[in-house]
Design a protein around this motif. Structure first.
Motif, short mmCIF file in Angstrom:
data_model
loop_
_atom_site.label_atom_id
_atom_site.label_comp_id
_atom_site.label_asym_id
_atom_site.label_seq_id
_atom_site.Cartn_x
_atom_site.Cartn_y
_atom_site.Cartn_z
N UNK A 134 2.75 14.56 -8.67
CA UNK A 134 3.67 15.60 -8.20
C UNK A 134 3.29 16.10 -6.80
N UNK A 135 2.91 15.13 -5.92
CA UNK A 135 2.58 15.44 -4.54
C UNK A 135 3.73 14.98 -3.64
N UNK A 136 3.58 15.28 -2.36
CA UNK A 136 4.59 14.89 -1.38
C UNK A 136 4.72 13.37 -1.35
N UNK A 137 5.97 12.89 -1.37
CA UNK A 137 6.26 11.46 -1.46
C UNK A 137 6.52 10.86 -0.09
N UNK A 138 6.43 9.54 -0.02
CA UNK A 138 6.83 8.80 1.18
C UNK A 138 8.35 8.71 1.15
N UNK A 163 0.83 -1.21 0.00
CA UNK A 163 0.00 0.00 0.00
C UNK A 163 0.87 1.26 0.00
N UNK A 164 1.94 1.25 0.78
CA UNK A 164 2.84 2.41 0.83
C UNK A 164 3.47 2.67 -0.53
N UNK A 165 3.90 1.62 -1.21
CA UNK A 165 4.47 1.77 -2.55
C UNK A 165 3.41 2.35 -3.50
N UNK A 166 2.17 1.88 -3.39
CA UNK A 166 1.10 2.37 -4.28
C UNK A 166 0.83 3.85 -4.01
N UNK A 167 0.78 4.23 -2.75
CA UNK A 167 0.56 5.65 -2.39
C UNK A 167 1.73 6.49 -2.91
N UNK A 168 2.96 6.00 -2.75
CA UNK A 168 4.13 6.75 -3.19
C UNK A 168 4.14 6.90 -4.71
N UNK A 169 3.78 5.84 -5.42
CA UNK A 169 3.75 5.95 -6.88
C UNK A 169 2.69 6.95 -7.32
N UNK A 170 1.53 6.89 -6.69
CA UNK A 170 0.46 7.83 -7.02
C UNK A 170 0.91 9.27 -6.74
N UNK A 171 1.57 9.48 -5.62
CA UNK A 171 2.07 10.81 -5.28
C UNK A 171 3.11 11.28 -6.29
N UNK A 172 3.97 10.37 -6.73
CA UNK A 172 4.99 10.73 -7.71
C UNK A 172 4.35 11.16 -9.03
N UNK A 173 3.33 10.42 -9.45
CA UNK A 173 2.67 10.73 -10.71
C UNK A 173 1.89 12.05 -10.64
#
Length: 130
Positions: free
Chosen positions: A69-73, A57-67
């Motif tokens: 352009x939001x704050x990353x994990x 889930x953390x990887x999915x949230x981080x990928x979504x944030x990267x795409x």
């Protein structure tokens, strides 16, 4: 080549090798089998499963944030999840989501966390807790 032209698709580096997702899922099955056949406490298998789901889930949230352009994990947080038993889920995420699967420095630290986690598990089992 024009600036906006697409680059040719290169074959993935993992072609012909055991996919990371299969390795991650297989590891969870081995841990479950260890609980069933070798007396490894069921709680250990459940911790690995829970941490793997949280890490995925953390990887999915981080990928979504990267795409978006939001704050990353932070990478250190992802490594901590892997160290605490979430590395099978991280392997699944790296292949299925194609996230955090290329950067050499990240992968070097990731595999270090896997080895440290497996070393701690081996120590735990050798102490008679398994």
């Amino acid at each position: 080549m024009a600036r906006n032209a697409r680059r040719p698709v290169r074959p993935r580096a993992s072609a012909g090798r055991l996919p990371k997702a299969a390795l991650g899922l297989g590891s969870l099955l081995v841990l479950a089998g260890g609980a069933w056949f070798a007396g490894l406490p069921v709680l250990v298998s459940l911790v690995y499963l829970a941490m793997s789901l949280a890490t995925l889930a953390a990887y999915a949230v981080d990928k979504s944030a990267a795409q978006a352009n939001r704050r990353r994990i932070p990478e250190n947080t992802l490594h901590l999840f892997a160290l605490l038993g979430g590395w099978p889920g991280a392997l699944v995420a790296q292949q299925w989501l194609r996230h955090k699967s290329v950067k050499a420095s990240f992968l070097a630290m990731f595999w270090t966390t896997v080895l440290l986690n497996l070393g701690a598990l081996a120590w735990f089992v050798s102490r008679g807790h398994g």
